[in-house]
Motif scaffolding. Structure first.
Motif, PDB file in Angstrom:
ATOM      1  N   MET A   1       0.826  -1.198   0.000  1.00 17.80           N
ATOM      2  CA  MET A   1       0.000   0.000   0.000  1.00 17.80           C
ATOM      3  C   MET A   1       0.867   1.259   0.000  1.00 17.80           C
ATOM      4  O   MET A   1       0.550   2.255  -0.659  1.00 17.80           O
ATOM      5  N   ALA A   2       1.995   1.215   0.741  1.00 17.14           N
ATOM      6  CA  ALA A   2       2.906   2.360   0.756  1.00 17.14           C
ATOM      7  C   ALA A   2       3.488   2.613  -0.630  1.00 17.14           C
ATOM      8  O   ALA A   2       3.622   3.766  -1.069  1.00 17.14           O
ATOM      9  N   LEU A   3       3.839   1.536  -1.348  1.00 17.91           N
ATOM     10  CA  LEU A   3       4.343   1.693  -2.704  1.00 17.91           C
ATOM     11  C   LEU A   3       3.285   2.303  -3.629  1.00 17.91           C
ATOM     12  O   LEU A   3       3.572   3.194  -4.443  1.00 17.91           O
ATOM     13  N   ILE A   4       2.066   1.829  -3.504  1.00 14.06           N
ATOM     14  CA  ILE A   4       0.988   2.347  -4.350  1.00 14.06           C
ATOM     15  C   ILE A   4       0.734   3.819  -4.045  1.00 14.06           C
ATOM     16  O   ILE A   4       0.504   4.636  -4.956  1.00 14.06           O
ATOM     17  N   LEU A   5       0.796   4.173  -2.764  1.00 12.26           N
ATOM     18  CA  LEU A   5       0.625   5.581  -2.392  1.00 12.26           C
ATOM     19  C   LEU A   5       1.702   6.446  -3.035  1.00 12.26           C
ATOM     20  O   LEU A   5       1.423   7.536  -3.544  1.00 12.26           O
TER      21      LEU A   5
ATOM     22  N   ILE B   1      -7.161  10.674  -4.378  1.00 10.79           N
ATOM     23  CA  ILE B   1      -6.927   9.232  -4.517  1.00 10.79           C
ATOM     24  C   ILE B   1      -6.086   8.720  -3.357  1.00 10.79           C
ATOM     25  O   ILE B   1      -6.345   7.650  -2.798  1.00 10.79           O
ATOM     26  N   GLY B   2      -5.059   9.479  -2.962  1.00  6.92           N
ATOM     27  CA  GLY B   2      -4.233   9.069  -1.827  1.00  6.92           C
ATOM     28  C   GLY B   2      -5.028   8.977  -0.547  1.00  6.92           C
ATOM     29  O   GLY B   2      -4.856   8.021   0.241  1.00  6.92           O
ATOM     30  N   CYS B   3      -5.908   9.943  -0.313  1.00  5.85           N
ATOM     31  CA  CYS B   3      -6.739   9.903   0.898  1.00  5.85           C
ATOM     32  C   CYS B   3      -7.705   8.725   0.859  1.00  5.85           C
ATOM     33  O   CYS B   3      -7.923   8.051   1.890  1.00  5.85           O
ATOM     34  N   ILE B   4      -8.294   8.460  -0.297  1.00  3.21           N
ATOM     35  CA  ILE B   4      -9.194   7.296  -0.428  1.00  3.21           C
ATOM     36  C   ILE B   4      -8.433   6.010  -0.150  1.00  3.21           C
ATOM     37  O   ILE B   4      -8.915   5.098   0.542  1.00  3.21           O
ATOM     38  N   GLU B   5      -7.214   5.922  -0.665  1.00  2.00           N
ATOM     39  CA  GLU B   5      -6.391   4.728  -0.416  1.00  2.00           C
ATOM     40  C   GLU B   5      -6.088   4.568   1.070  1.00  2.00           C
ATOM     41  O   GLU B   5      -6.183   3.455   1.616  1.00  2.00           O
ATOM     42  N   ALA B   6      -5.743   5.660   1.719  1.00  2.00           N
ATOM     43  CA  ALA B   6      -5.419   5.589   3.150  1.00  2.00           C
ATOM     44  C   ALA B   6      -6.652   5.229   3.973  1.00  2.00           C
ATOM     45  O   ALA B   6      -6.570   4.406   4.906  1.00  2.00           O
TER      46      ALA B   6
ATOM     47  N   TYR C   1       2.440  13.778   0.350  1.00  2.00           N
ATOM     48  CA  TYR C   1       1.663  15.001   0.122  1.00  2.00           C
ATOM     49  C   TYR C   1       2.550  16.228   0.284  1.00  2.00           C
ATOM     50  O   TYR C   1       2.537  17.138  -0.556  1.00  2.00           O
ATOM     51  N   ALA C   2       3.322  16.244   1.375  1.00  2.00           N
ATOM     52  CA  ALA C   2       4.158  17.418   1.641  1.00  2.00           C
ATOM     53  C   ALA C   2       5.192  17.618   0.542  1.00  2.00           C
ATOM     54  O   ALA C   2       5.396  18.737   0.041  1.00  2.00           O
ATOM     55  N   LYS C   3       5.869  16.517   0.165  1.00  2.00           N
ATOM     56  CA  LYS C   3       6.918  16.656  -0.838  1.00  2.00           C
ATOM     57  C   LYS C   3       6.337  16.959  -2.208  1.00  2.00           C
ATOM     58  O   LYS C   3       6.858  17.819  -2.947  1.00  2.00           O
ATOM     59  N   GLU C   4       5.267  16.288  -2.556  1.00  2.00           N
ATOM     60  CA  GLU C   4       4.666  16.524  -3.864  1.00  2.00           C
ATOM     61  C   GLU C   4       4.029  17.908  -3.939  1.00  2.00           C
ATOM     62  O   GLU C   4       4.006  18.538  -5.001  1.00  2.00           O
TER      63      GLU C   4
ATOM     64  N   VAL D   1       1.183   3.868   6.838  1.00  2.00           N
ATOM     65  CA  VAL D   1       0.512   4.310   5.617  1.00  2.00           C
ATOM     66  C   VAL D   1       0.150   5.792   5.705  1.00  2.00           C
ATOM     67  O   VAL D   1       0.330   6.558   4.747  1.00  2.00           O
ATOM     68  N   CYS D   2      -0.347   6.216   6.882  1.00  2.00           N
ATOM     69  CA  CYS D   2      -0.728   7.628   7.025  1.00  2.00           C
ATOM     70  C   CYS D   2       0.502   8.533   6.948  1.00  2.00           C
ATOM     71  O   CYS D   2       0.451   9.613   6.343  1.00  2.00           O
TER      72      CYS D   2
END
Length: 988
Positions: free
Chosen positions: A609-613, A630-635, A678-681, A670-671
């Motif tokens: 899951m971390a890789l997918i995020l 999408i990232g929030c939905i995944e988390a 999120y911060a880096k992107e 995961v969070c």
């Protein structure tokens, strides 16, 4: 030092786990492995991507070795369940995926940073250049026109440049002619006229280089002195320098300032005369009163002054005495007489007809500088104040070296935002940058979207040139996920195998489309001329369409994410929760060890899951809000799986810290991964969009800079002839004086007579000069006829100020006037013969033809005035023209106000031919008359005419009939016999 802290954190994590394992028999999962990798690739200031990759791989291998140690040396044989060989391979591929993603991110980030630096560097360079160019433009325009007149003209220039049908190169000339007349009345000013004594000797004895150096030295001193005394220079007129005090701003001391400037000019010319061993002096006249000032005409706009008091100041100079300031009684009444030695005026002033019309007393002020007027200003030769080396075609190639950045450049870079989030204490002070804050306000706070929807839309629809690299990374991560999932589900059912194959096929198909063109290019040895088949071209076209289409890129992105979740879902689909719970209960009741991974490996699922995020945030040119959503939905989905649907399985997995629930440890990883990405992107997205916005602003600045550059060129064309501008820019960039010498140039002075210098007459004068300028534009298209200046009612022009003149005369040319065309056809054979001989005599014929056309234009104007209710006293039907031809010198002189002028005997003689001529006639010298006769133009001998500085010399009138056409030659040579046929000298 960075390596030390990374390995310190690494070994702390391993030591922590080892301590609890051996002390409490409590196996723990590593806590910092993922975050150490993220820190290395994303946050640590490691300059080299290779060094960052090497450090991250070392960390990954250390963790893998640590896992293998537990598998080989565990006494209780627990490691086969906790870190067995299959689990080690899972961790290996997990670290492989993270390293691939980290290396990709690092390379793309380095590329973005370098691109950002270049974009910002170019933006700042352009901004600094534009700032300097606008300052130079303002200085240049102020050197031509005063601000109150310059601003509307400057606005008009830029509006014309912005027009799509822009086709003008000179100030005030365009496809749609406009009248720039701007006349103002100034009631309380002092006019200063200064004239060099022995000027003719300078122009005839000095070389062009020495002459330009002397004049530049003098006029530059005068310019700087004028600035010091707040006196506005109007223009040069050969050896005459005239200016006005109290013109720009009202000054009660205008008379004292003008006289002080005159005294300073006399002191300066004495210094130059001694330093250069020259016998030159200065006559100066100053008069106070009222004048008209402004701009008339359409081409080569020049600021000028008119009025009765202007004529008086000019006559005071002409009748003055060298070394003295000749002033009127009105001017003297405004001065403190105790500061000067005062002598009676000259006898010439008492007899001067112009001064006698306005009876006045004149006085000579001795050249004893007062305390306030002793201001002898020196100037460095050849170093003008205007810095125009960035103007012209070479502006785009001006590159400032990074190792020699100015403080201004460094300060601008320091103000550039790099993250978009500001943390500032209320009591702290920070310098505000309004421009940058405005750009930051254009972006949203959380999703970093442009508030202007059109800008955001255009940004998203920009092509993504790193798209194929993102797809390649997506394929690599997908392979890792498929491997991890297949190891987790050893008893994989047929549907699962089919899903894995389908996911792998989709990812491989996308990889093939995106990389096929690149591979073909490599295979062909980077030969761009190689031809390809239809199928290959179709694949090329498909990839380019995907790369340039936002919708298709978004579709590919969603397909890759869906493939990942198809693979990830197989882990949960193959798990029987009820059987797993029953096995756990039985193992507790009957006290036996069971395989904890009969369902799936919880930490493998979490790491997948971390890789997918991470991959969800990797693709560029995808809306950041969508990636975050999408990232929030995944988390959220992961937390629901961990805490609710499969809570029992995750509760019985190993944790990362003692007394921390396992499901919380999974959720935290995961969070934290979501927050980190999120911060880096967000920072990357902010910088990318800032660069995009800066590029948009850069385009506007470049357009503005081009307009400013063209405006400066137009202004220079207003000061200098067209052929001089580029050469002058090169010379001034090398801090050299510009001068030139011509073997054959024809000079013309044309004076409109009987003009009263009042406002209604000036309107008529403006109409006539404008008509002359429009005629000039027709001549400039094919011949080098340059307007030098307009002084009062005198129009000065020259022909031949370009060595390429002979190339401009073509038998197929379309001439500006039908009269010129017909007359040129009549003398075509003689003209072509002259061109072959390369003696440039044709300039005299062209200048005479232009002068004749001026008379025709004036005749048309008079006919137009005759048909309108009009004060006939305002119009004039008379023009007096003088022409002389020969060798002249030209150059640019002046300090803050560059001025192009021509010098030499033909200039002096042309002026004398005009002043001693008759209205309605073109008077020429003997040499010019002989040249015109070679072109079948009759010249009548007038007689011996007294010319100042030359005595009595033979002069001639050009033969002109009643229809204002040249009379054909009647005799073989120019006659000097006074009894020969002559025109009516009374002007009938």
């Amino acid at each position: 030092m960075l390596w030390f802290w990374v390995f310190f954190l690494l070994f702390s994590d391993i030591a922590f786990n080892t301590y609890y394992y051996y002390k409490s028999d409590w196996p723990l999962n590593t806590l910092y492995d993922v975050f150490v990798l993220c820190m290395i690739y994303m946050f640590l200031p490691i300059p080299s991507s290779k060094a960052a990759a090497l450090l991250a791989i070392s960390v990954s291998l250390t963790y893998v070795i640590y896992f293998i140690h537990f598998m080989a040396f565990n006494e209780h044989n627990v490691a086969k369940y906790v870190h067995g060989l299959d689990i080690v391979s899972i961790d290996f591929f997990h670290y492989l995926g993270f390293n691939m993603m980290g290396i990709f991110f690092r390379i793309m980030n380095d590329t973005m940073v370098r691109s950002s630096f270049l974009d910002r560097y170019q933006f700042i360079t352009e901004e600094i250049w534009l700032r300097q160019a606008r300052r130079q433009e303002s200085l240049l325009l102020d050197s031509i026109l005063p601000p109150q007149i310059a601003k509307p003209i400057q606005k008009s220039i830029k509006e014309k440049i912005m027009r799509p049908d822009n086709d003008f190169y000179h100030l005030g000339t365009s496809r749609k002619a406009e009248n720039f007349m701007s006349i103002q009345i100034h009631n309380d000013v002092s006019i200063l006229y200064a004239d060099l004594v022995n000027y003719t000797q300078l122009t005839t004895t000095l070389t062009v280089e020495k002459l330009v150096k002397v004049l530049h030295d003098l006029y530059a001193r005068f310019d700087l002195a004028a600035v010091s005394f707040k006196v506005q220079r109007i223009k040069f007129l050969g050896d005459c320098y005239y200016c006005v005090a109290g013109l720009g701003e009202a000054d009660p001391d205008h008379a004292r300032m003008a006289v002080s400037l005159g005294i300073s000019m006399i002191a300066n010319i004495k210094e130059v005369s001694v330093n250069r061993s020259l016998n030159i002096g200065m006559r100066i006249g100053v008069h106070s009163g009222t004048l008209f000032a402004g701009v008339i005409g359409e081409a080569k706009l020049q600021y000028d002054i008119w009025g009765t008091d202007v004529n008086i100041a000019s006559r005071l100079e002409a009748t003055g005495s060298p070394g003295y300031v000749h002033v009127s009684g009105r001017t003297l009444s405004s001065l403190n007489a105790e500061e000067y030695r005062i002598y009676p005026g000259t006898e010439a002033a008492q007899k001067d007809p112009v001064l006698q019309k306005h009876p006045m007393s004149t006085y000579l002020l001795a050249v004893i500088p007062s305390r306030d007027s002793d201001n002898i200003i020196s100037v460095v030769e050849g170093v003008p104040n205007l810095d125009l080396q960035t103007v012209g075609s070479n502006r785009k190639s001006l590159i400032l070296k990074p190792d020699s950045l100015s403080d201004e450049m460094r300060e601008e870079f320091r103000k550039m935002p790099v993250g978009g989030l500001k943390f500032q204490f209320p009591w702290s002070r920070r310098e505000r940058n309004v421009k940058i804050e405005k750009v930051e306000r254009d972006l949203g706070l959380y999703c970093v979207a442009f508030k202007d929807k059109s800008v955001e839309w255009n940004y998203l629809h920009q092509p993504d040139y790193i798209f194929k690299y993102s797809v390649a990374l997506g394929w690599g991560i997908g392979c890792c996920l498929i491997y991890i999932q297949s190891v987790n589900n050893s008893d994989l059912f047929y549907t699962g195998v089919f899903i894995d194959i389908m996911a792998f096929f989709v990812l491989t198909f996308l990889l093939f489309i995106c990389w096929y063109k690149k591979v073909c290019w490599w295979h062909s040895g980077q030969n761009e001329l190689r031809s390809y088949g239809k199928l290959s071209c179709a694949i090329f076209h498909l990839f380019e369409k995907i790369q340039h289409s936002f919708v298709l890129r978004l579709t590919v992105y969603m397909m890759i994410i869906v493939c990942y979740y198809m693979v990830l879902s197989l882990i949960l689909m193959s798990c029987e929760k009820d059987q797993y719970e029953l096995d756990i209960i039985e193992s507790k009741l009957y006290n036996y060890d069971m395989d904890p991974f009969t369902c799936f490996h919880p930490w493998a699922y979490t790491n997948m899951m971390a890789l997918i995020l991470g991959m969800s945030y990797t693709f560029a040119r995808i809306p950041f809000a969508l990636k975050t959503f999408i990232g929030c939905i995944e988390a959220v989905a992961f937390v629901l799986v961990v805490c609710f649907q499969y809570a029992f399985i995750f509760e019985h997995s190993v944790t990362t810290s003692p007394y921390l629930k396992a499901e919380i440890a999974h959720s935290c990883r995961v969070c934290m991964m979501l927050i980190t990405m999120y911060a880096k992107e967000r920072q990357t997205e902010f910088n990318t969009k800032m660069n995009y916005k800066l590029n948009l602003d850069l385009q506007k600045k470049q357009k503005s800079a081009d307009v400013t550059n063209q405006s400066i060129i137009i202004l220079l064309n207003n000061i200098l002839p067209s052929h001089v501008v580029e050469v002058y820019l090169s010379s001034i960039a090398r801090h050299e004086l510009y001068y030139e010498n011509y073997r054959m140039v024809s000079v013309m002075f044309a004076m409109l007579t009987n003009f009263q210098m009042d406002l209604p007459s000036l309107r008529v004068l403006n109409d006539i000069i404008t008509a002359f300028d429009r005629l000039l534009s027709a001549y400039k298209q094919y011949y080098v006829v340059e307007k030098i200046k307009v002084v009062g009612c005198t129009y000065m022009a020259a022909c031949g100020l370009d060595f390429s003149l002979i190339e401009n005369i073509d038998s197929n040319s379309n001439f500006g006037s039908t009269s010129l065309s017909s007359e040129l056809e009549q003398v075509r054979s003689r003209l072509e013969s002259s061109i072959r001989e390369r003696n440039h005599d044709e300039v005299a014929f062209i200048m005479a033809t232009f002068a004749l056309d001026l008379m025709r234009v004036l005749s048309v104007c008079n006919k137009a005035y005759a048909g309108k209710p009009f004060d006939r006293a305002l119009s004039t039907g008379e023009i007096r023209i003088g022409i002389s031809t020969g060798q002249i010198m030209a150059g640019v002189v002046g300090a803050s106000q560059p001025h192009y002028d021509i010098w030499g005997n033909p200039v002096n003689m042309a002026s004398r031919m005009e002043s001693t001529g008759l209205s309605g006639h073109i008077q020429v010298t003997k040499e010019t008359a002989q040249t015109l006769e070679e072109f079948d133009v009759m010249c009548y001998y007038r007689g011996l005419t007294f010319v100042k500085g030359r005595g009595e010399i033979p002069t001639y009138f050009v033969g002109i009939d009643k229809d204002l056409k040249f009379m054909s030659k009647k005799i073989d040579r120019v006659s000097e016999n006074p009894s020969d046929l002559k025109p009516d000298l009374d002007g009938s």
